[in-house]
Design an enzyme around this catalytic site. Structure first.
Site, PDB file in Angstrom:
ATOM      1  N   ASP A  46      -7.268  14.946   6.746  1.00 28.61           N
ATOM      2  CA  ASP A  46      -6.213  14.691   7.733  1.00 28.61           C
ATOM      3  C   ASP A  46      -6.004  13.176   7.813  1.00 28.61           C
ATOM      4  OD1 ASP A  46      -8.287  13.691   9.225  1.00 28.61           O
ATOM      5  OD2 ASP A  46      -8.172  15.208  10.816  1.00 28.61           O
ATOM      6  N   ASP A  52     -12.551  10.842   7.263  1.00 29.22           N
ATOM      7  CA  ASP A  52     -13.555  11.912   7.189  1.00 29.22           C
ATOM      8  C   ASP A  52     -13.589  12.773   8.447  1.00 29.22           C
ATOM      9  OD1 ASP A  52     -14.214  10.843   4.690  1.00 29.22           O
ATOM     10  OD2 ASP A  52     -15.750   9.543   5.536  1.00 29.22           O
ATOM     11  N   GLY A  68      -7.293  10.954   9.691  1.00 29.99           N
ATOM     12  CA  GLY A  68      -8.452  10.139  10.063  1.00 29.99           C
ATOM     13  C   GLY A  68      -9.357   9.841   8.877  1.00 29.99           C
ATOM     14  N   ASN A 115     -11.765  16.711   0.506  1.00 28.70           N
ATOM     15  CA  ASN A 115     -12.564  15.547   0.125  1.00 28.70           C
ATOM     16  C   ASN A 115     -14.024  15.889   0.345  1.00 28.70           C
ATOM     17  OD1 ASN A 115     -13.392  12.965  -0.561  1.00 28.70           O
ATOM     18  ND2 ASN A 115     -12.621  11.978   1.293  1.00 28.70           N
ATOM     19  N   THR A 116     -14.873  15.362  -0.493  1.00 27.59           N
ATOM     20  CA  THR A 116     -16.301  15.567  -0.309  1.00 27.59           C
ATOM     21  C   THR A 116     -16.939  14.284   0.212  1.00 27.59           C
ATOM     22  OG1 THR A 116     -18.366  16.111  -1.405  1.00 27.59           O
ATOM     23  CG2 THR A 116     -16.626  15.246  -2.806  1.00 27.59           C
ATOM     24  N   HIS A 117     -17.813  14.460   1.206  1.00 31.63           N
ATOM     25  CA  HIS A 117     -18.404  13.307   1.890  1.00 31.63           C
ATOM     26  C   HIS A 117     -19.933  13.453   1.918  1.00 31.63           C
ATOM     27  CE1 HIS A 117     -18.819   9.988   4.571  1.00 31.63           C
ATOM     28  NE2 HIS A 117     -19.405  10.734   5.481  1.00 31.63           N
ATOM     29  N   ARG A 162       0.837  -1.204   0.000  1.00 30.08           N
ATOM     30  CA  ARG A 162       0.000   0.000   0.000  1.00 30.08           C
ATOM     31  C   ARG A 162       0.876   1.260   0.000  1.00 30.08           C
ATOM     32  NH1 ARG A 162      -5.808   0.695   0.766  1.00 30.08           N
ATOM     33  NH2 ARG A 162      -5.984   2.947   0.838  1.00 30.08           N
TER      34      ARG A 162
HETATM   35  C1  GAR Z   1     -20.197  11.322  -3.722  1.00 27.98           C
HETATM   36  O1  GAR Z   1     -21.468  11.383  -3.113  1.00 27.98           O
HETATM   37  C2  GAR Z   1     -19.101  11.363  -2.675  1.00 27.98           C
HETATM   38  O2  GAR Z   1     -19.382  12.175  -1.576  1.00 27.98           O
HETATM   39  C3  GAR Z   1     -19.055   9.923  -2.252  1.00 27.98           C
HETATM   40  O3  GAR Z   1     -19.146   9.221  -3.460  1.00 27.98           O
HETATM   41  C4  GAR Z   1     -19.950   9.975  -4.375  1.00 27.98           C
HETATM   42  C5  GAR Z   1     -19.196  10.089  -5.670  1.00 27.98           C
HETATM   43  O4  GAR Z   1     -20.009  10.568  -6.701  1.00 27.98           O
HETATM   44  N1  GAR Z   1     -17.831   9.641  -1.531  1.00 27.98           N
HETATM   45  C6  GAR Z   1     -17.770   8.843  -0.485  1.00 27.98           C
HETATM   46  O5  GAR Z   1     -18.724   8.237  -0.031  1.00 27.98           O
HETATM   47  C7  GAR Z   1     -16.392   8.739   0.106  1.00 27.98           C
HETATM   48  N2  GAR Z   1     -16.466   8.311   1.482  1.00 27.98           N
HETATM   49  P1  GAR Z   1     -19.407  10.954  -8.111  1.00 27.98           P
HETATM   50  O6  GAR Z   1     -18.412   9.858  -8.507  1.00 27.98           O
HETATM   51  O7  GAR Z   1     -20.608  10.982  -9.035  1.00 27.98           O
HETATM   52  O8  GAR Z   1     -18.760  12.298  -7.985  1.00 27.98           O
END
Ligand code: GAR
Length: 196
Positions: free
Chosen positions: A136, A140, A138, A102-104, A60
């Site tokens: 960071d 999320d 962790g 990152n978007t969650h 990894r």
């Molecule tokens: C999004 O909703 C994002 O927040 C989520 O995957 C989707 C990707 O959509 N990410 C996670 O759950 C990460 N923990 P996309 O590929 O259509 O942009």
């Protein structure tokens, strides 16, 4: 940008950055798997792509270093993870720390991890949403840059809820990344402030 799937958030950024006044452009798109729509979207937009699969490396750590090396070659000011289903490791934190977002699909600190919409539905919350945060070490847990609420409907399915979250998420991502690029941002402890 790093993606693992459909890449609708990536598409929103590609579309926004077609206007030079947006102030940011996607310099490259990387993935941990091939054959995904996210990479096809980048191809169609003429943005360079690369793929590195964990299984093609002896560890990894080696994968992490190869990914970080390739990202560094594109000299990004900001590294955006959108639907990237891997945790980045030490090499990323050392080289891009404080510049990875990152978007969650949940309102942090609730429901971290891979199943934000399903866990929100199962818990029975009435409001969930999405969070843009600075990555960071962790899962999320990093300082929050932006959040947007989404109301849970009585008859929601995981898919319907996630689809509505993604609508809010794309707007949040485009608005916030544009502001980060145009106005700058600072991080003090857990507090992220946009603007100089
Ligand atoms: C999004 O909703 C994002 O927040 C989520 O995957 C989707 C990707 O959509 N990410 C996670 O759950 C990460 N923990 P996309 O590929 O259509 O942009």
């Amino acid at each position: 940008m790093l993606v693992s799937g459909a890449g609708t958030n990536l598409q929103a950024l590609l579309d926004a950055s077609a206007d030079p006044s947006y102030g940011a452009r996607v310099v490259a798109v990387g993935a941990d798997r091939d054959g995904i729509e996210g990479l096809a979207r980048a191809d169609r937009a003429g943005v360079p792509t690369f793929t590195k699969k964990v299984k093609d490396f002896t560890s990894r750590e080696h994968w992490d270093r190869a990914m970080a090396d390739t990202v560094a070659n594109f000299e990004p000011d900001l590294l955006v993870l959108a639907g990237f289903m891997k945790l980045v490791g030490d090499e990323f934190h050392q080289r891009f720390g404080g510049r990875i977002v990152n978007t969650h699909p949940a309102l942090s600190p609730a429901f971290p991890g891979m199943h934000g919409p399903a866990e929100a539905l199962e818990y029975g919350v009435k409001v969930t949403g999405c969070t843009l945060f600075v990555v960071d070490e962790g899962v999320d847990t990093g300082p929050i840059v932006a959040q947007a609420p989404v109301v849970v409907e009585d008859d929601d399915t995981v898919e319907a809820l996630h689809d509505r979250i993604k609508v809010a998420e794309r707007t949040m991502l485009v608005d916030t990344v544009g502001r980060m690029a145009r106005e700058g941002f600072s991080i003090t402890g857990r507090k992220v402030v946009l603007g100089r």
